[in-house]
Design an enzyme around this catalytic site. Structure first.
Site, PDB file in Angstrom:
ATOM      1  NE  ARG A   1       5.847 -15.759   1.255  1.00 54.42           N
ATOM      2  CZ  ARG A   1       6.775 -15.481   2.148  1.00 54.42           C
ATOM      3  NH1 ARG A   1       7.979 -15.106   1.764  1.00 54.42           N
ATOM      4  NH2 ARG A   1       6.513 -15.595   3.441  1.00 54.42           N
TER       5      ARG A   1
ATOM      6  N   GLY B   1       0.809  -1.212   0.000  1.00 49.93           N
ATOM      7  CA  GLY B   1       0.000   0.000   0.000  1.00 49.93           C
ATOM      8  C   GLY B   1       0.843   1.263   0.000  1.00 49.93           C
TER       9      GLY B   1
ATOM     10  CB  SER C   1       6.549 -12.235   1.069  1.00 47.35           C
ATOM     11  OG  SER C   1       5.398 -11.474   1.355  1.00 47.35           O
TER      12      SER C   1
ATOM     13  NE  ARG D   1       9.681 -19.616   4.615  1.00 54.69           N
ATOM     14  CZ  ARG D   1       9.413 -18.340   4.745  1.00 54.69           C
ATOM     15  NH1 ARG D   1       8.171 -17.922   4.594  1.00 54.69           N
ATOM     16  NH2 ARG D   1      10.361 -17.470   5.008  1.00 54.69           N
TER      17      ARG D   1
ATOM     18  CG  HIS E   1       4.597 -17.538   7.827  1.00 56.53           C
ATOM     19  ND1 HIS E   1       4.815 -16.647   8.847  1.00 56.53           N
ATOM     20  CD2 HIS E   1       5.483 -17.206   6.850  1.00 56.53           C
ATOM     21  CE1 HIS E   1       5.795 -15.818   8.493  1.00 56.53           C
ATOM     22  NE2 HIS E   1       6.211 -16.133   7.295  1.00 56.53           N
TER      23      HIS E   1
ATOM     24  CG  PHE F   1      15.931 -16.514   3.417  1.00 53.81           C
ATOM     25  CD1 PHE F   1      16.851 -15.922   4.269  1.00 53.81           C
ATOM     26  CD2 PHE F   1      14.594 -16.375   3.680  1.00 53.81           C
ATOM     27  CE1 PHE F   1      16.420 -15.195   5.366  1.00 53.81           C
ATOM     28  CE2 PHE F   1      14.153 -15.644   4.772  1.00 53.81           C
ATOM     29  CZ  PHE F   1      15.066 -15.053   5.619  1.00 53.81           C
TER      30      PHE F   1
ATOM     31  CG  LEU G   1       8.391 -15.792  11.938  1.00 55.18           C
ATOM     32  CD1 LEU G   1       8.006 -17.070  11.231  1.00 55.18           C
ATOM     33  CD2 LEU G   1       8.354 -14.615  10.969  1.00 55.18           C
TER      34      LEU G   1
ATOM     35  CD  GLU H   1      13.274 -19.941   4.927  1.00 55.07           C
ATOM     36  OE1 GLU H   1      12.119 -20.301   5.142  1.00 55.07           O
ATOM     37  OE2 GLU H   1      13.730 -19.714   3.803  1.00 55.07           O
TER      38      GLU H   1
ATOM     39  CG  HIS I   1       7.724 -19.937   9.103  1.00 50.19           C
ATOM     40  ND1 HIS I   1       8.683 -20.434   9.949  1.00 50.19           N
ATOM     41  CD2 HIS I   1       8.339 -18.990   8.353  1.00 50.19           C
ATOM     42  CE1 HIS I   1       9.825 -19.811   9.709  1.00 50.19           C
ATOM     43  NE2 HIS I   1       9.648 -18.936   8.759  1.00 50.19           N
TER      44      HIS I   1
ATOM     45  CD  GLN J   1       5.598 -20.260   2.809  1.00 51.34           C
ATOM     46  OE1 GLN J   1       5.848 -19.152   3.236  1.00 51.34           O
ATOM     47  NE2 GLN J   1       6.197 -20.761   1.746  1.00 51.34           N
TER      48      GLN J   1
END
Lengths: 523, 218
Positions: free
Chosen positions: A358, A13, A363, A263, A323, A112, A236, A239, A226, A224
């Site tokens: 993903r 946004g 993201s 993931r 997640h 990652f 969380l 990762e 996590h 997804q």
């Protein structure tokens, strides 16, 4: 009348708002609380992109890693658009003040999951927070209009075109008209209430708004999970802890999976361990206190608060949790939904860059990249809107909810929905569970429809807003379960115990307000 | 255990829980009209700050205890307006590249989640509601210390009035900050930078040796 109304003040946004202001559009950002409370602030790990030519990495490698993770449901054109634009997005963020962590004089990049190179830029483990605040500071710089504490009740649709929104603001129901509307409201993993890393406000509202207004949703079954959230609180654990060399072990200190696979694979491995009666832990003791304090300060603090553990000395108990949502409002390559005048960007949209699963770090890249990109694709059109009629319609809908009689609340229904979703539409799914769940949801809907709200104040009514958000959650849950039932194969994050193979041809699933699931290839 | 919220006592289950969990429990089981803000439950969104026993804290991080008294933050104000006053954003991009050392200079200050705890704790706001306040001044320091910001002088100018010289250096803001930021230190940095730029305290204390009648060291 606005040129562009943006619903949602997260990374997508605000990126769109900055781009719109640059193009001279009359723009406003609607947020349900305050701009910096957006879920983007929770993202810890990083933002992917190939920045330096001599790193051995390339946008093509980034594209192929992304497409591989997406298990056949990525739109290669859009993935290419995103990965090839990543360098410019990252350098733009740096130029407007983003405090990326550095390595020497370069923007640092770390490894990652499922990435063939180190390409995740980051800011310690506060990447999302610092991204959001950088964008926010620039929005203040550019005098962008914010409509805080504003909850969107419905989209205004006249002559098959979205003309704006009707919202609850300062205790009043107000119609806000615009030549184009952008939904940037985030994902729906929060409907797994109690089993999700998400913020409590992440109930997929924008997606429900779009569905009710007649827009199509796609790939909604792809949620997804996590692999590592703190056992006691679902907070969380990024990762990046595994990217830095952390191990996943059970109570016998045995490793059981390649920690840096995608993931969905890691989540299935962790969940299987738990189903077999084991406990699962994240082991980052060998990273050392100095490394943890420097690179994972937020996690160190959260682990101490919620588990009373010093991660440099003890194992961290973890469990998977919902997640992220790959599915969402279906958009074409111009980020336009199937409803004229309505656009979507960020997690609430399905622009098909993540496919069935993903990659971490993609993201934050998606929201910045497509948040900026959508502005040049907007088609603005003016139509007169009968604002009084729209406001009356919305007010009547609200009044039907109010009653002086004491009523029980929906909260227990929300907890039940979360629990049942995690059990039956979670990491492992099967026909029985999903059909059972469909009945559960029907039952919850029936009970919910009978509830009323005895706090009839329109101003600052948290109960009312949460109640309306739960209505959205129920709507989305229905779509998720129907789509999961219809997809009789396993692909990416969607795993069917009785259909473990992946079909040769990859098809997207589509749903509209008729709640019928259709499969189709984009070509 | 029992906690008190605005003169009303609520009974809670006795297991360990955050204040936010307790508030959610109250809303879901006792009083659905209870109003409180929240979102991320992990200390990043800044929306859940409250005062517990007169001390500012994030409700998602504080573990509630028997007898706790919960109150809203003090001195509520519009964050946007405060930040717009100091213009806390990158003004002019200097072409200096940022390296590890220069990034670390702004690391702590950019951890700010704009929760307004520091603002609530600040005593100056009782007597001077237009005082810019800790988070605005920390944000100014975050940009002055940013090697990429060329126009540092503009920032210095904007914090002279109702700004750095009105701070009593009491340190309550630093105690209140859930992100470990030290706004008092940032304000002191700003004072040093201001003096280097030729500004000084417009109302310095009159008598340096005044013992206020009780200082045993004089």
């Amino acid at each position: 009348m606005y040129d562009l109304l943006i619903v949602g003040s997260g990374g997508a946004g605000l990126s769109a708002a900055l781009e719109a202001k640059k193009e001279g559009l009359c723009v406003a950002v609607i947020c349900q609380s305050s701009p910096t409370s957006a879920a983007t602030c929770m993202a810890q790990g990083g933002l992917n992109g190939v920045v330096y030519e001599d790193s051995g990495d390339s946008p093509s490698l980034h594209v192929s890693d992304t497409i591989k993770g997406g298990a056949g449901l990525c739109d290669e054109k859009m993935v290419r658009h995103m990965c090839e634009g990543a360098k410019e997005d990252i350098l733009w963020l740096d130029s407007i003040g983003m405090p990326f962590s550095r390595k020497k004089e370069r923007i640092a990049q770390r490894k990652f999951g499922a990435a063939s190179c180190d390409r995740t830029t980051y800011s310690q483990d506060y990447t999302g927070l610092k991204l959001l605040h950088t964008l926010y500071d620039n929005c203040l710089k550019n005098n962008i209009e914010f409509l805080d504490e504003t909850f969107v009740l419905d989209l205004i649709v006249e002559e098959s075109t979205c003309r704006g929104v009707v919202a609850l603001k300062d205790g009043k129901v107000k119609a806000l008209c615009s030549k184009a509307t952008l939904l940037a409201t985030g994902g729906y993993a929060g409907i797994y209430h109690g089993f999700s890393t998400n913020a409590m406000e992440s109930t997929g509202d924008g997606i429900a708004l779009a569905l009710r207004a007649g827009a199509k949703l796609s790939d909604m079954e792809f949620v997804q999970f996590h692999p590592t959230s703190l056992k006691s609180s679902s907070v969380l654990v990024s990762e990046s802890a595994r990217g830095a060399g952390g191990f996943l072990v059970n109570q016998k200190e045995e490793r059981f999976v390649d920690e840096l696979s995608s993931r969905d694979e890691v989540s299935r491995a962790v969940f299987s361990q738990i189903e077999n009666g084991n406990e699962v832990f994240l082991d980052i003791r060998h990273l050392g206190n100095e490394f943890i304090s420097k690179n994972l300060p937020q996690e160190k603090k959260l682990i101490q608060i919620h588990e009373h553990i010093d991660p440099s000395k003890e194992l961290i108990p973890v469990t998977p949790a919902a997640h992220y949502s790959m599915g969402g409002i279906d958009v074409n390559e111009d980020l336009q939904t199937s409803l004229r005048g309505l656009y979507a960007a960020g997690e609430c949209s399905n622009v098909k860059v993540h496919g069935a699963n993903r990659l971490g770090g993609n993201s934050l890249l998606e929201i910045v990249h497509f948040g900026r990109a959508v502005v040049s694709k907007l088609k603005l059109a003016t139509l007169h809107v009968d604002t009084k009629r729209q406001e009356e319609k919305a007010k009547q809908k609200l009044n039907r909810l109010f009653s002086d009689k004491k009523s029980s609340t929906f909260f227990e229904l929300r907890s039940t929905l979360g629990k049942e979703l995690f059990k039956k539409a979670g990491i492992f799914r099967d026909k029985n569970g999903l059909e059972n769940l469909t009945k559960n949801i029907e039952d919850l809907q029936n009970r919910f429809d009978k509830l009323t709200i005895s706090d009839t104040n329109l101003k600052d009514n948290g109960w009312l807003v949460c109640h309306l958000k739960f209505a959205n959650s129920l709507c989305i849950a229905k779509v998720v379960v129907l789509s999961a039932l219809a997809r009789e194969e396993s692909r990416g994050a969607h795993f069917r115990k009785e259909f473990q193979n992946t079909d040769k041809i990859a098809l997207h699933s589509y749903v509209d307000s008729s709640l019928e699931v259709r499969f189709q290839n984009e070509d | 255990m029992k906690i008190e919220i605005q003169n009303r006592t609520y009974e809670l289950p006795s297991h360990e829980q955050t204040l936010l969990s307790a508030l959610v429990y109250i809303r879901e089981n006792i009083d659905p009209t209870l109003k409180f803000n929240y979102n991320c439950k992990s200390g990043a969104c800044g929306s859940c700050a409250l005062r517990v026993n007169n001390q500012e804290t994030l409700s998602c991080e504080y573990k509630v205890k028997d007898g706790d008294k919960i109150e809203p933050l003090l001195h509520k104000t519009d964050v946007k307006n405060r930040l717009k006053k100091v213009e806390s954003w990158l003004h002019v991009e200097s072409l200096k590249p940022m390296g590890e050392a220069s990034e670390q200079k702004i690391e702590q200050q950019s951890d700010c989640i704009l929760c307004s705890s520091c603002f609530s704790a600040c005593p100056v706001l009782y007597v001077k509601p237009d005082f810019l306040g800790p988070y605005a001044l920390t944000r100014v320091w975050r940009y002055i210390a940013d090697i990429r910001e060329k126009d540092k002088h503009g920032f210095i100018e904007r914090v002279q009035k109702e700004g750095i010289w009105d701070c009593t250096l009491c340190g309550e803001c630093t105690l209140a900050c859930p992100a470990g930021i030290d706004p008092k230190a940032d304000i002191l940095h700003l004072r040093t930078k201001s003096m280097q730029a030729g500004y000084f305290d417009p109302a310095p204390p009159q008598e340096f040796q005044d013992d206020f009648g009780f200082n045993p060291n004089f």
